[in-house]
Design a protein around this motif. Structure first.
Motif, mmCIF file in Angstrom:
data_model
loop_
_atom_site.group_PDB
_atom_site.id
_atom_site.type_symbol
_atom_site.label_atom_id
_atom_site.label_comp_id
_atom_site.label_asym_id
_atom_site.label_seq_id
_atom_site.Cartn_x
_atom_site.Cartn_y
_atom_site.Cartn_z
ATOM 1 N N GLY A 1 27.707 -78.508 -26.893
ATOM 2 C CA GLY A 1 26.546 -78.554 -26.021
ATOM 3 C C GLY A 1 26.273 -77.260 -25.286
ATOM 4 O O GLY A 1 25.184 -77.080 -24.719
ATOM 5 N N ASP A 2 27.242 -76.327 -25.295
ATOM 6 C CA ASP A 2 27.034 -75.034 -24.646
ATOM 7 C C ASP A 2 26.293 -74.085 -25.584
ATOM 8 O O ASP A 2 26.397 -74.191 -26.809
ATOM 9 C CB ASP A 2 28.372 -74.402 -24.253
ATOM 10 C CG ASP A 2 29.085 -75.187 -23.167
ATOM 11 O OD1 ASP A 2 28.392 -75.812 -22.345
ATOM 12 O OD2 ASP A 2 30.335 -75.168 -23.140
ATOM 13 N N SER A 3 25.576 -73.153 -24.991
ATOM 14 C CA SER A 3 24.822 -72.180 -25.781
ATOM 15 C C SER A 3 25.447 -70.795 -25.696
ATOM 16 O O SER A 3 25.788 -70.321 -24.607
ATOM 17 C CB SER A 3 23.369 -72.104 -25.291
ATOM 18 O OG SER A 3 22.681 -73.305 -25.572
ATOM 19 N N VAL A 4 25.593 -70.170 -26.851
ATOM 20 C CA VAL A 4 26.021 -68.781 -26.924
ATOM 21 C C VAL A 4 24.748 -67.943 -26.863
ATOM 22 O O VAL A 4 23.892 -68.048 -27.748
ATOM 23 C CB VAL A 4 26.786 -68.494 -28.231
ATOM 24 C CG1 VAL A 4 27.230 -67.038 -28.273
ATOM 25 C CG2 VAL A 4 27.986 -69.422 -28.365
ATOM 26 N N THR A 5 24.602 -67.163 -25.810
ATOM 27 C CA THR A 5 23.372 -66.402 -25.614
ATOM 28 C C THR A 5 23.523 -64.989 -26.186
ATOM 29 O O THR A 5 24.639 -64.524 -26.436
ATOM 30 C CB THR A 5 23.027 -66.318 -24.121
ATOM 31 O OG1 THR A 5 24.005 -65.493 -23.465
ATOM 32 C CG2 THR A 5 22.994 -67.705 -23.489
ATOM 33 N N PRO A 6 22.414 -64.280 -26.371
ATOM 34 C CA PRO A 6 22.486 -62.928 -26.932
ATOM 35 C C PRO A 6 22.853 -61.855 -25.913
ATOM 36 O O PRO A 6 22.892 -60.674 -26.247
ATOM 37 C CB PRO A 6 21.061 -62.713 -27.459
ATOM 38 C CG PRO A 6 20.205 -63.533 -26.555
ATOM 39 C CD PRO A 6 21.022 -64.756 -26.249
ATOM 40 N N THR B 1 29.644 -68.853 -37.680
ATOM 41 C CA THR B 1 30.853 -68.260 -37.118
ATOM 42 C C THR B 1 31.587 -67.473 -38.196
ATOM 43 O O THR B 1 31.257 -67.563 -39.382
ATOM 44 C CB THR B 1 31.826 -69.327 -36.561
ATOM 45 O OG1 THR B 1 32.494 -69.975 -37.659
ATOM 46 C CG2 THR B 1 31.102 -70.358 -35.708
ATOM 47 N N ASN B 2 32.586 -66.729 -37.773
ATOM 48 C CA ASN B 2 33.394 -65.966 -38.724
ATOM 49 C C ASN B 2 34.604 -66.746 -39.221
ATOM 50 O O ASN B 2 35.521 -66.163 -39.806
ATOM 51 C CB ASN B 2 33.824 -64.629 -38.114
ATOM 52 C CG ASN B 2 34.648 -64.800 -36.843
ATOM 53 O OD1 ASN B 2 34.652 -65.869 -36.225
ATOM 54 N ND2 ASN B 2 35.319 -63.737 -36.430
ATOM 55 N N GLU C 1 29.546 -62.401 -42.960
ATOM 56 C CA GLU C 1 29.432 -61.309 -43.929
ATOM 57 C C GLU C 1 28.809 -60.062 -43.310
ATOM 58 O O GLU C 1 29.276 -58.953 -43.510
ATOM 59 C CB GLU C 1 28.593 -61.762 -45.131
ATOM 60 C CG GLU C 1 29.281 -62.824 -45.978
ATOM 61 C CD GLU C 1 30.576 -62.338 -46.594
ATOM 62 O OE1 GLU C 1 30.669 -61.140 -46.912
ATOM 63 O OE2 GLU C 1 31.511 -63.153 -46.738
ATOM 64 N N LYS C 2 27.760 -60.246 -42.521
ATOM 65 C CA LYS C 2 27.054 -59.104 -41.943
ATOM 66 C C LYS C 2 27.599 -58.699 -40.578
ATOM 67 O O LYS C 2 27.244 -57.651 -40.043
ATOM 68 C CB LYS C 2 25.562 -59.432 -41.828
ATOM 69 C CG LYS C 2 24.890 -59.723 -43.164
ATOM 70 C CD LYS C 2 23.416 -60.069 -42.980
ATOM 71 C CE LYS C 2 22.759 -60.364 -44.317
ATOM 72 N NZ LYS C 2 21.319 -60.743 -44.145
ATOM 73 N N PHE C 3 28.448 -59.554 -39.986
ATOM 74 C CA PHE C 3 29.019 -59.307 -38.660
ATOM 75 C C PHE C 3 27.956 -59.125 -37.596
ATOM 76 O O PHE C 3 28.112 -58.341 -36.664
ATOM 77 C CB PHE C 3 29.951 -58.081 -38.687
ATOM 78 C CG PHE C 3 31.127 -58.235 -39.594
ATOM 79 C CD1 PHE C 3 31.917 -59.375 -39.565
ATOM 80 C CD2 PHE C 3 31.455 -57.231 -40.499
ATOM 81 C CE1 PHE C 3 33.014 -59.515 -40.404
ATOM 82 C CE2 PHE C 3 32.554 -57.364 -41.347
ATOM 83 C CZ PHE C 3 33.329 -58.513 -41.296
ATOM 84 N N LEU C 4 26.867 -59.862 -37.735
ATOM 85 C CA LEU C 4 25.803 -59.823 -36.741
ATOM 86 C C LEU C 4 25.881 -61.070 -35.867
ATOM 87 O O LEU C 4 26.176 -62.163 -36.364
ATOM 88 C CB LEU C 4 24.429 -59.751 -37.429
ATOM 89 C CG LEU C 4 24.154 -58.488 -38.239
ATOM 90 C CD1 LEU C 4 22.823 -58.612 -38.965
ATOM 91 C CD2 LEU C 4 24.152 -57.259 -37.333
ATOM 92 N N PRO C 5 25.641 -60.949 -34.552
ATOM 93 C CA PRO C 5 25.708 -62.103 -33.650
ATOM 94 C C PRO C 5 24.813 -63.243 -34.112
ATOM 95 O O PRO C 5 23.736 -63.016 -34.677
ATOM 96 C CB PRO C 5 25.238 -61.530 -32.316
ATOM 97 C CG PRO C 5 25.567 -60.076 -32.393
ATOM 98 C CD PRO C 5 25.318 -59.698 -33.835
ATOM 99 N N SER C 6 25.270 -64.474 -33.876
ATOM 100 C CA SER C 6 24.513 -65.668 -34.242
ATOM 101 C C SER C 6 24.409 -66.591 -33.029
ATOM 102 O O SER C 6 25.081 -67.618 -32.949
ATOM 103 C CB SER C 6 25.214 -66.397 -35.403
ATOM 104 O OG SER C 6 24.559 -67.621 -35.714
ATOM 105 N N PRO C 7 23.596 -66.205 -32.041
ATOM 106 C CA PRO C 7 23.485 -67.024 -30.840
ATOM 107 C C PRO C 7 22.833 -68.368 -31.126
ATOM 108 O O PRO C 7 22.147 -68.539 -32.135
ATOM 109 C CB PRO C 7 22.608 -66.165 -29.913
ATOM 110 C CG PRO C 7 21.796 -65.317 -30.845
ATOM 111 C CD PRO C 7 22.706 -65.021 -32.004
#
Length: 442
Positions: free
Chosen positions: A373-378, A415-416, A344-350
């Protein structure tokens, strides 16, 4: 060409590795400390640490990347998209050091990277451009004068960069005065130049681009269009081909114009000409992206061609693998960019991806840069995967997309995906009746 260093990360690095493996070419991945455990690093023939997580200390380090290529015995560099892919100095440095740069001529990258110069070049070639300023704007007073002459609303844009970061819509003199300094500051910070210009904002617009390819023998072809009108904050979210909007006549004129634009700069390798359409199918040149696009799989699924292979072959000095008459399109293809972000806010969610489960089937292609198991970093763009669906018809492709997102399970991050489910249930979208304002008005 025996070894290629991929000056990028994530899913595009994996995508390039896949083609290189099929062609018998070894690959060298580069990675920051934040990306050391990602799938693309493991998939490459060899991998080299390039620096700390911030892009300025890793993926934008020209000298470090060139040194890695030379030390690892690479004879070519593929820049992917983003990062240094449209950096003329990087391309020039690579060539100066005896490396093949898999992309267009540095002079073309520089010319098309300057939005004002590219507009002037296209006007001279007879390509229609959006009404606006023909040179960089120095003061807010000058901007206001130009805006009054072409009429509000207008788009204030960075001359040296694209995407949502470098542009803002201004509906009044007050908006323009308020935004002028901030856009110049962002342009300087992100693109290295504070140059800005103005374009007339086209109401109820469609954003449609054409994939082009050229070789060193002077051959230039188009590989059809992609409709990129589903956007949020001027960033593409969904792309499809063929466009459900275009008439036969407008499509033919669009292709002819795109090839003319590419010929005007003697274009080589992969490129994309972006246009904006009004409600009456009048269209205008927006910009030329001198690289492979994020959405290139749409064209691949439509044509059955491997665009990365074409890039490599052209960079080796070969002619295009097929003439215009030998390039055909069949069926329909659509891509959804799956992001780690608040829908909704289109803000990253690491965060760490705990579960990433989905069903693969006919007409379903998932180009993912992450796994469980992988990490989405900022530190980087939060795109997790590109989800591409194809079928004999648009309705079949959309049906496959609905089935996929209904069964998608991903936990640990936001996620979107819910946004895509909403889009797919929207009647206007299903009927192909949408514009760049679709997400704002849904």
């Amino acid at each position: 060409m025996r070894r290629i260093l991929i000056a990028n990360r994530g899913e595009i690095a994996l995508r390039i590795i896949k083609t290189c493996e099929r062609m018998g070419i070894e690959t060298i991945a580069i990675y920051s400390d934040a990306d050391a455990g990602l799938p693309y690093v493991k998939a490459a023939t060899e991998a080299v640490r390039i620096g700390e997580p911030p892009v300025a200390k890793s993926y934008l380090q020209v000298e470090a990347i060139i040194d890695a290529a030379k030390k690892m015995g690479a004879d070519a560099i593929h820049p992917g998209y983003g990062f240094l892919s449209e950096n003329a100095e990087f391309a020039e440095t690579a060539r100066r050091e005896g490396l093949i740069f898999i992309g267009p001529e540095p002079s073309t990258i520089r010319l098309m990277g300057d939005k004002v110069a590219s507009r002037e070049t296209m006007e001279e070639a007879g390509v229609p451009v959006v009404p606006g300023s023909i040179a960089g704007i120095g003061t807010v007073e000058e901007a206001v004068e130009i805006a009054q002459s072409i009429g509000y609303p207008v788009m204030l844009k960075a001359s040296s960069g694209g995407g949502g970061i470098g542009m803002v819509k201004c509906s009044s003199k007050e908006d323009l005065e308020k935004s002028f300094t901030s856009v110049k500051s962002r342009a300087k910070a992100y693109f290295g130049s504070d140059g800005v210009f103005l374009e007339k904002f086209i109401e109820n617009a469609r954003h449609i681009e054409v994939q082009v390819f050229g070789d060193r023998q002077g051959n230039i072809v188009h590989l059809f269009e992609r409709d990129c009108s589903i956007q949020r904050r001027n960033q593409k979210v969904v792309e499809e081909s063929p466009s459900p909007f275009l008439s036969v006549g407008a499509r033919e004129k669009l292709f002819e114009t795109a090839v003319k634009a590419a010929e005007a700069v003697n274009y080589t390798n992969a490129g994309t000409i972006e246009f904006i359409f009004d409600e009456k199918e009048n269209f205008y040149f927006l910009e030329m992206n001198t690289r492979l696009q994020v959405e290139h799989p749409v064209t691949e699924e439509l044509t059955g061609l491997d665009l990365v292979e074409w890039q490599i072959r052209v960079a080796r000095g070969e002619e295009l693998p097929a003439p215009q008459s030998g390039i055909t399109a069949s069926g329909h293809a659509i891509e959804f960019r799956l992001y780690a972000e608040d829908p909704e806010k289109f803000l990253p969610s690491p965060g760490k991806i705990e579960v990433f489960s989905f069903a693969e089937g006919e007409g379903t292609r998932i180009d993912a840069g992450y796994g469980e198991g992988d990490s989405v970093t900022p530190f980087y763009d939060p795109m997790i995967a590109k989800c591409i669906f194809s079928g004999e018809s648009r309705s079949e492709a959309l049906s496959r997309a609905k089935k996929f997102f209904d069964g998608l399970q991903i936990t640990g991050i936001k996620t979107n995906a819910p946004l895509f489910r909403e889009i797919l249930e929207n009647r206007n979208f299903s009927e192909g009746n949408y514009t760049t304002a679709f997400l704002d008005n849904r």
